[in-house]
Design a protein around this motif. Sequence first.
Motif, mmCIF file in Angstrom:
data_model
loop_
_atom_site.group_PDB
_atom_site.id
_atom_site.type_symbol
_atom_site.label_atom_id
_atom_site.label_comp_id
_atom_site.label_asym_id
_atom_site.label_seq_id
_atom_site.Cartn_x
_atom_site.Cartn_y
_atom_site.Cartn_z
ATOM 1 N N GLU A 165 0.752 -1.147 -0.117
ATOM 2 C CA GLU A 165 0.061 0.032 0.019
ATOM 3 C C GLU A 165 0.946 1.193 0.190
ATOM 4 O OE1 GLU A 165 -3.183 2.201 2.682
ATOM 5 O OE2 GLU A 165 -2.842 -0.137 3.136
ATOM 6 N N GLY A 166 1.888 1.389 0.774
ATOM 7 C CA GLY A 166 2.925 2.416 0.886
ATOM 8 C C GLY A 166 3.735 2.472 -0.530
ATOM 9 N N ARG A 167 4.089 1.490 -0.771
ATOM 10 C CA ARG A 167 4.544 1.576 -2.099
ATOM 11 C C ARG A 167 3.822 2.267 -3.363
ATOM 12 N NH1 ARG A 167 7.460 -3.456 -0.911
ATOM 13 N NH2 ARG A 167 5.787 -4.422 -1.440
ATOM 14 N N SER A 168 2.543 1.791 -3.472
ATOM 15 C CA SER A 168 1.719 2.301 -4.515
ATOM 16 C C SER A 168 1.328 3.826 -4.272
ATOM 17 C CB SER A 168 0.419 1.510 -4.442
ATOM 18 O OG SER A 168 -0.453 1.551 -3.315
ATOM 19 N N VAL A 169 1.208 3.910 -3.117
ATOM 20 C CA VAL A 169 1.007 5.516 -2.789
ATOM 21 C C VAL A 169 2.343 6.372 -3.285
ATOM 22 C CG1 VAL A 169 0.644 7.287 -1.155
ATOM 23 C CG2 VAL A 169 -0.828 5.222 -1.026
ATOM 24 N N ALA A 170 3.417 5.712 -2.798
ATOM 25 C CA ALA A 170 4.687 6.466 -3.185
ATOM 26 C C ALA A 170 4.977 6.427 -4.757
ATOM 27 C CB ALA A 170 5.667 5.572 -2.734
ATOM 28 N N ARG A 171 4.601 5.547 -5.185
ATOM 29 C CA ARG A 171 4.932 5.395 -6.904
ATOM 30 C C ARG A 171 3.830 6.466 -7.437
ATOM 31 N NH1 ARG A 171 4.086 -0.358 -7.003
ATOM 32 N NH2 ARG A 171 6.008 -1.115 -6.766
ATOM 33 N N GLY A 172 2.739 6.697 -6.996
ATOM 34 C CA GLY A 172 1.808 7.793 -7.493
ATOM 35 C C GLY A 172 2.314 9.163 -7.264
ATOM 36 N N LEU A 173 2.814 9.542 -6.027
ATOM 37 C CA LEU A 173 3.464 10.671 -5.805
ATOM 38 C C LEU A 173 4.805 10.812 -6.509
ATOM 39 C CD1 LEU A 173 2.936 10.652 -1.811
ATOM 40 C CD2 LEU A 173 1.736 11.963 -3.560
ATOM 41 N N VAL A 174 5.593 9.933 -6.750
ATOM 42 C CA VAL A 174 6.884 10.125 -7.568
ATOM 43 C C VAL A 174 6.674 10.174 -9.039
ATOM 44 C CG1 VAL A 174 9.012 8.764 -8.307
ATOM 45 C CG2 VAL A 174 8.125 8.736 -5.625
ATOM 46 N N LEU A 175 5.649 9.619 -9.328
ATOM 47 C CA LEU A 175 5.262 9.487 -10.969
ATOM 48 C C LEU A 175 4.595 10.763 -11.382
ATOM 49 C CD1 LEU A 175 4.678 5.764 -11.660
ATOM 50 C CD2 LEU A 175 6.727 7.084 -12.273
ATOM 51 N N ALA A 176 3.663 11.404 -10.559
ATOM 52 C CA ALA A 176 2.740 12.522 -10.786
ATOM 53 C C ALA A 176 3.562 13.630 -11.485
ATOM 54 C CB ALA A 176 1.997 12.682 -9.435
ATOM 55 N N PRO A 177 4.628 14.048 -10.895
ATOM 56 C CA PRO A 177 5.366 15.324 -11.224
ATOM 57 C C PRO A 177 6.065 15.092 -12.712
ATOM 58 C CG PRO A 177 6.009 14.890 -9.150
ATOM 59 C CD PRO A 177 5.359 13.657 -9.370
ATOM 60 N N PRO A 178 6.569 14.007 -13.193
ATOM 61 C CA PRO A 178 6.990 14.013 -14.369
ATOM 62 C C PRO A 178 5.893 13.911 -15.561
ATOM 63 C CG PRO A 178 8.189 12.421 -13.083
ATOM 64 C CD PRO A 178 6.976 12.828 -12.414
ATOM 65 N N VAL A 179 4.705 13.486 -15.212
ATOM 66 C CA VAL A 179 3.506 13.276 -16.130
ATOM 67 C C VAL A 179 2.653 14.303 -16.082
ATOM 68 C CG1 VAL A 179 1.545 11.829 -16.437
ATOM 69 C CG2 VAL A 179 3.788 10.889 -15.816
ATOM 70 N N VAL A 180 2.224 14.884 -15.013
ATOM 71 C CA VAL A 180 1.267 16.113 -14.859
ATOM 72 C C VAL A 180 1.995 17.160 -14.901
ATOM 73 C CG1 VAL A 180 -0.053 17.251 -13.035
ATOM 74 C CG2 VAL A 180 -0.027 14.846 -13.154
ATOM 75 N N GLY A 181 3.338 17.641 -14.664
ATOM 76 C CA GLY A 181 3.665 18.872 -14.974
ATOM 77 C C GLY A 181 3.936 19.249 -16.331
ATOM 78 N N PRO A 182 4.352 18.190 -17.262
ATOM 79 C CA PRO A 182 4.301 18.848 -18.632
ATOM 80 C C PRO A 182 2.977 18.855 -19.121
ATOM 81 C CG PRO A 182 6.084 17.010 -18.414
ATOM 82 C CD PRO A 182 5.229 17.055 -16.899
ATOM 83 N N LEU A 183 2.145 18.028 -18.878
ATOM 84 C CA LEU A 183 0.716 18.003 -19.190
ATOM 85 C C LEU A 183 -0.113 19.423 -18.827
ATOM 86 C CD1 LEU A 183 -0.667 14.565 -18.711
ATOM 87 C CD2 LEU A 183 -0.166 15.535 -20.916
ATOM 88 N N THR A 184 0.258 19.832 -17.649
ATOM 89 C CA THR A 184 -0.291 21.264 -17.026
ATOM 90 C C THR A 184 0.409 22.300 -18.061
ATOM 91 O OG1 THR A 184 -0.413 20.166 -14.873
ATOM 92 C CG2 THR A 184 -0.374 22.451 -14.907
ATOM 93 N N ALA A 185 1.718 22.303 -18.045
ATOM 94 C CA ALA A 185 2.485 23.225 -18.907
ATOM 95 C C ALA A 185 1.945 23.498 -20.189
ATOM 96 C CB ALA A 185 4.180 22.881 -19.037
ATOM 97 N N LEU A 186 1.795 22.165 -20.961
ATOM 98 C CA LEU A 186 0.956 22.078 -22.241
ATOM 99 C C LEU A 186 -0.343 23.036 -22.193
ATOM 100 C CD1 LEU A 186 1.510 18.869 -23.889
ATOM 101 C CD2 LEU A 186 2.654 21.110 -24.555
ATOM 102 N N LEU A 187 -1.067 22.777 -21.245
ATOM 103 C CA LEU A 187 -2.480 23.553 -21.051
ATOM 104 C C LEU A 187 -2.346 24.675 -20.717
ATOM 105 C CD1 LEU A 187 -4.425 20.738 -19.003
ATOM 106 C CD2 LEU A 187 -4.635 21.191 -21.360
#
Length: 173
Positions: free
Chosen positions: A70-92
């Motif tokens: 459970e902790g690993r899955s939450v951590a994956r989400g927190l670690v993977l969010a910036p590289p994915v969400v950041g560029p998408l937000t910048a494009l918008l």
Amino acid sequence: MTGEVALRAAAARAEAGLPVATSGLPPAAVRALEIAEALGAPRAPALRAAAAAERERVELDRAVEVAAAEGRSVARGLVLAPPVVGPLTALLVSDTPFAVWSTPTGRVVLAVAVALWLAGLLAVRGLVRSALGKRRAAAGRDDEALELVAVALAAGVGLPPVSYTHLTLPTKR
């Protein structure tokens, strides 16, 4: 054969008065069996208690693995969010989102962001490994000691005498 199954089979052999092979038994059960045999205590109760302790250890290991997953899955989400969400937000937000990173200051900011991202990734991995390692290192030490004392007491070995001569009683003033 799992540890608990091997212990149950060994306990059944001990109850029947048959010799018990220690191969395949967990080390704690082998120590309990050796103490029971050395002290003349019944072997079957020691092996049944070891089987129960093994079952509890396996259940606790499963619970720890579930909590760590459970902790690993939450951590994956927190670690993977910036590289994915950041560029998408910048494009918008902007027509030229990556122009900021083409400047020297932007490159420094990007390098710091990547370094912090990697540090977070390594920190999460270290925390999970540390939590799992400490749990596995501490598993069963106290329970095994108590179980060995119980085997010895079942054999009729008494507790060592305790001397209270080193204590002084308070005097009335």
